[in-house]
Scaffold this active site. Structure first.
Site, PDB file in Angstrom:
ATOM      1  N   SER A  24       5.621  -4.863 -21.242  1.00  0.00           N
ATOM      2  CA  SER A  24       4.749  -4.962 -20.076  1.00  0.00           C
ATOM      3  C   SER A  24       3.331  -5.320 -20.482  1.00  0.00           C
ATOM      4  O   SER A  24       2.923  -5.127 -21.623  1.00  0.00           O
ATOM      5  CB  SER A  24       4.731  -3.638 -19.317  1.00  0.00           C
TER       6      SER A  24
HETATM    7  N1  SAH Z   1       8.728   0.000 -21.566  1.00  0.00           N
HETATM    8  C1  SAH Z   1       9.004  -1.169 -22.361  1.00  0.00           C
HETATM    9  C2  SAH Z   1       9.244  -2.415 -21.546  1.00  0.00           C
HETATM   10  C3  SAH Z   1      10.469  -2.317 -20.755  1.00  0.00           C
HETATM   11  S1  SAH Z   1      11.276  -3.791 -20.286  1.00  0.00           S
HETATM   12  C4  SAH Z   1       7.940  -1.429 -23.400  1.00  0.00           C
HETATM   13  O1  SAH Z   1       6.991  -0.646 -23.504  1.00  0.00           O
HETATM   14  O2  SAH Z   1       8.089  -2.393 -24.159  1.00  0.00           O
HETATM   15  C5  SAH Z   1      12.592  -3.018 -19.416  1.00  0.00           C
HETATM   16  C6  SAH Z   1      13.634  -2.391 -20.284  1.00  0.00           C
HETATM   17  O3  SAH Z   1      14.541  -1.714 -19.436  1.00  0.00           O
HETATM   18  C7  SAH Z   1      14.467  -3.414 -21.058  1.00  0.00           C
HETATM   19  O4  SAH Z   1      14.373  -3.168 -22.426  1.00  0.00           O
HETATM   20  C8  SAH Z   1      15.887  -3.196 -20.527  1.00  0.00           C
HETATM   21  O5  SAH Z   1      16.891  -3.322 -21.524  1.00  0.00           O
HETATM   22  C9  SAH Z   1      15.808  -1.784 -20.022  1.00  0.00           C
HETATM   23  N2  SAH Z   1      16.821  -1.430 -19.011  1.00  0.00           N
HETATM   24  C10 SAH Z   1      17.238  -2.134 -17.940  1.00  0.00           C
HETATM   25  N3  SAH Z   1      18.186  -1.446 -17.273  1.00  0.00           N
HETATM   26  C11 SAH Z   1      18.370  -0.277 -17.940  1.00  0.00           C
HETATM   27  C12 SAH Z   1      19.209   0.866 -17.746  1.00  0.00           C
HETATM   28  N4  SAH Z   1      20.075   0.959 -16.744  1.00  0.00           N
HETATM   29  N5  SAH Z   1      19.132   1.870 -18.643  1.00  0.00           N
HETATM   30  C13 SAH Z   1      18.270   1.814 -19.689  1.00  0.00           C
HETATM   31  N6  SAH Z   1      17.448   0.773 -19.918  1.00  0.00           N
HETATM   32  C14 SAH Z   1      17.488  -0.256 -19.048  1.00  0.00           C
END
Ligand code: SAH
Length: 213
Positions: free
Chosen positions: A61
Site C-alpha cells: 500500500s
Molecule cells: N498489508 C500489505 C499489503 C497487502 S496487499 C503490506 O503492507 O504490504 C493485500 C494482501 O491481501 C495480498 O498479499 C493478498 O495475498 C492478501 N489476501 C487477499 N485475500 C486474502 C485472504 N482471504 N486471506 C489472507 N490474505 C489475503
C-alpha cells in the site's frame, strides 16, 4: 544533509501533508524503513508515496494510506492485533511498533515466508505470520483488540466481526474490487457494532482460499 536524511524528511512530510498526524504512528513509520519490503525493479521508488507491485501479483500500500489506516485503528501498547493481508510485511512491521503482539495472515505462502525473513532480520519478535485464508480470522488466537484488513471485501467478514473484542476496533476497505472502495471503521460495543465511513481507497480484493504459491 545526507541523501538518506533528506529522503526520510520528504517521506515524513508527505505523510503529514496527507493527514497522518499521530506522533506514535509517525515515529513508527520513521523507524521502519520501507526499502527492504520492496524488491527488484521498484526498490528505488520505496520512499515515494505510492503503492508498488510486490510478488504474487499483489501490492504494497501507499505509505500515507498505511499511516491513515494505522492511525484510524488507535492501537495501544497492550493490544493484540490481527492483520489480514501480510503482503510485503510492511504494515505488520509498523503495527509491531505500536502493539504488544501482531498476528498477520496471507493466502500466499511465498509472501508469508518472505515477510518472516524480514521480521527476523529486523528483530520484530512480536509478529507471528501464518499462511491461511484470513477471511476466517484466526480462531485459535482470537479475540483481538484490533483488526486491520488490507484487502477489500464486499462486506466485513462475519468471522472477523465475531473475533473482535468488545471495545475493539476493526479498520477495513469494503466494496467491489474494481471500483472505488470505502475505508470503514467498525467499533464493537456490548450490544452491537458502530460503522464509520472514513475515506475512499483502492485495495486488491480479499480472495477466498489459499493462493497457488
Ligand atoms: N498489508 C500489505 C499489503 C497487502 S496487499 C503490506 O503492507 O504490504 C493485500 C494482501 O491481501 C495480498 O498479499 C493478498 O495475498 C492478501 N489476501 C487477499 N485475500 C486474502 C485472504 N482471504 N486471506 C489472507 N490474505 C489475503
Amino acid at each position: 544533509m545526507s541523501d538518506e536524511a533528506e529522503r526520510k524528511m520528504q517521506f515524513l512530510y508527505a505523510l503529514r501533508s496527507k493527514g497522518v498526524t499521530d506522533s506514535r504512528v509517525l515515529t513508527a513509520m520513521e523507524k521502519i524503513d520501507r526499502g527492504p519490503f520492496i524488491r527488484g525493479l521498484f526498490a528505488e521508488r520505496a520512499y515515494e508515496d505510492m503503492p508498488l507491485p510486490i510478488a504474487c501479483g499483489q501490492t504494497i500500500s501507499q505509505p500515507s494510506v498505511v499511516g491513515l489506516m494505522t492511525q484510524a485503528l488507535q492501537v495501544s501498547p497492550r493490544d493484540t492485533v490481527l492483520e489480514v493481508g501480510t503482503g510485503s510485511g510492511y504494515q505488520a512491521a509498523i503495527l509491531a511498533q505500536l502493539a504488544r503482539r501482531v498476528y498477520t495472515v496471507d493466502r500466499h505462502r511465498r509472501l508469508v515466508q518472505e515477510a518472516r525473513v524480514l521480521f527476523d532480520a529486523l528483530q520484530l519478535s512480536n509478529i507471528t505470520a501464518f499462511t491461511a485464508d484470513g477471511s476466517h480470522g484466526l480462531p485459535d488466537q482470537a479475540p483481538f483488540d484490533r483488526i486491520l484488513v488490507t484487502a477489500a471485501a464486499e462486506d466485513p467478514p462475519g468471522p472477523l466481526l465475531a473475533q473482535l473484542k468488545i471495545g475493539g476496533i476493526m479498520v477495513l476497505p469494503v466494496g467491489q474490487s474494481d471500483t472505488v472502495q470505502s475505508l470503514i471503521r467498525v467499533t464493537r460495543h456490548e450490544t452491537g457494532f458502530d460503522y464509520d465511513e472514513l475515506r475512499p481507497v483502492r485495495f486488491v480484493p480479499l480472495v477466498e482460499g489459499l493462493g497457488r504459491d
